[in-house]
Design a protein around this motif. Structure first.
Motif, PDB file in Angstrom:
ATOM      1  N   ARG A  34      70.244  51.095  50.650  1.00 23.19           N
ATOM      2  CA  ARG A  34      69.488  50.635  49.617  1.00 23.19           C
ATOM      3  C   ARG A  34      68.022  51.348  49.588  1.00 23.19           C
ATOM      4  O   ARG A  34      67.696  51.807  50.740  1.00 23.19           O
ATOM      5  CB  ARG A  34      69.140  49.149  50.048  1.00 23.19           C
ATOM      6  CG  ARG A  34      70.070  48.215  49.562  1.00 23.19           C
ATOM      7  CD  ARG A  34      69.361  46.686  50.160  1.00 23.19           C
ATOM      8  NE  ARG A  34      69.030  45.824  48.933  1.00 23.19           N
ATOM      9  CZ  ARG A  34      68.738  44.650  49.171  1.00 23.19           C
ATOM     10  NH1 ARG A  34      68.532  44.298  50.439  1.00 23.19           N
ATOM     11  NH2 ARG A  34      68.641  43.843  47.945  1.00 23.19           N
ATOM     12  N   PRO A  47      64.138  51.951  49.790  1.00 21.55           N
ATOM     13  CA  PRO A  47      63.364  51.190  50.473  1.00 21.55           C
ATOM     14  C   PRO A  47      62.423  50.634  49.546  1.00 21.55           C
ATOM     15  O   PRO A  47      61.923  51.398  48.328  1.00 21.55           O
ATOM     16  CB  PRO A  47      62.452  52.123  51.519  1.00 21.55           C
ATOM     17  CG  PRO A  47      62.762  53.467  50.987  1.00 21.55           C
ATOM     18  CD  PRO A  47      64.031  53.401  50.348  1.00 21.55           C
ATOM     19  N   SER A  48      61.919  49.439  49.702  1.00 23.31           N
ATOM     20  CA  SER A  48      61.089  48.744  48.520  1.00 23.31           C
ATOM     21  C   SER A  48      59.595  49.264  48.827  1.00 23.31           C
ATOM     22  O   SER A  48      59.067  49.899  49.873  1.00 23.31           O
ATOM     23  CB  SER A  48      60.881  47.386  48.871  1.00 23.31           C
ATOM     24  OG  SER A  48      60.445  46.934  50.189  1.00 23.31           O
ATOM     25  N   PRO A  49      58.812  49.478  47.656  1.00 26.88           N
ATOM     26  CA  PRO A  49      57.556  50.305  47.615  1.00 26.88           C
ATOM     27  C   PRO A  49      56.472  49.095  48.443  1.00 26.88           C
ATOM     28  O   PRO A  49      56.643  48.074  48.400  1.00 26.88           O
ATOM     29  CB  PRO A  49      57.204  50.121  46.161  1.00 26.88           C
ATOM     30  CG  PRO A  49      57.948  49.422  45.730  1.00 26.88           C
ATOM     31  CD  PRO A  49      59.051  49.117  46.263  1.00 26.88           C
ATOM     32  N   PRO A  92      53.242  47.017  49.171  1.00 23.57           N
ATOM     33  CA  PRO A  92      52.500  46.167  48.288  1.00 23.57           C
ATOM     34  C   PRO A  92      51.046  47.172  47.732  1.00 23.57           C
ATOM     35  O   PRO A  92      50.720  47.815  48.641  1.00 23.57           O
ATOM     36  CB  PRO A  92      52.258  45.007  49.013  1.00 23.57           C
ATOM     37  CG  PRO A  92      52.235  45.417  50.546  1.00 23.57           C
ATOM     38  CD  PRO A  92      53.426  46.597  50.453  1.00 23.57           C
TER      39      PRO A  92
END
Length: 134
Positions: free
Chosen positions: A6, A8-10, A12
């Protein structure tokens, strides 16, 4: 392992700190083009964070700055978007004028259409909601 990884999510979004004033008796020695780029970037970030009223004066100053024509056209498109989000009918009319100036300044630029598309979509949405109210 055959499992896909997956992305990585950015992180915040962080609020922008206030601009640091120059120490008393000193003057910041920043080239004009750099200052213009900083104003445009800060204005774009404020607009993207939903603070168009704060972005408008910065983007106006950036448009008056010394930059290549294609960057100035992008600045005009960003100013048009901020004006569209910030104000009433007079601001919408001014936003349409800024978008037209951007198109005239850089009619064949590869980056400008992306900014103008989002402006035109927001303008169409605003006009549709105004027509629905009537």
């Amino acid at each position: 392992s055959s499992r896909p990884r997956r992305a990585p999510s950015p992180p915040p979004a962080l609020p922008l700190p206030p601009a640091a004033p120059c120490p008393p008796g000193r003057r910041a020695r920043v080239p004009r083009a750099t200052r213009t780029a900083m104003l445009r970037t800060r204005g774009e970030l404020l607009r993207a964070q939903g603070q168009p009223a704060a972005a408008v004066p910065l983007l106006r100053a950036a448009v008056r700055g010394h930059e290549p024509y294609w960057l100035r056209a992008i600045g005009m498109a960003l100013l048009a978007q901020a004006l569209l989000r910030a104000g009433g009918d007079a601001a919408v009319a001014e936003a349409v004028r800024w978008a037209a100036r951007a198109r005239r300044l850089d009619p064949h630029g590869p980056l400008l259409p992306r900014h103008l598309r989002s402006f035109e979509a927001a303008l169409a949405e605003r006009r549709a909601s105004a027509a629905a109210i009537r």
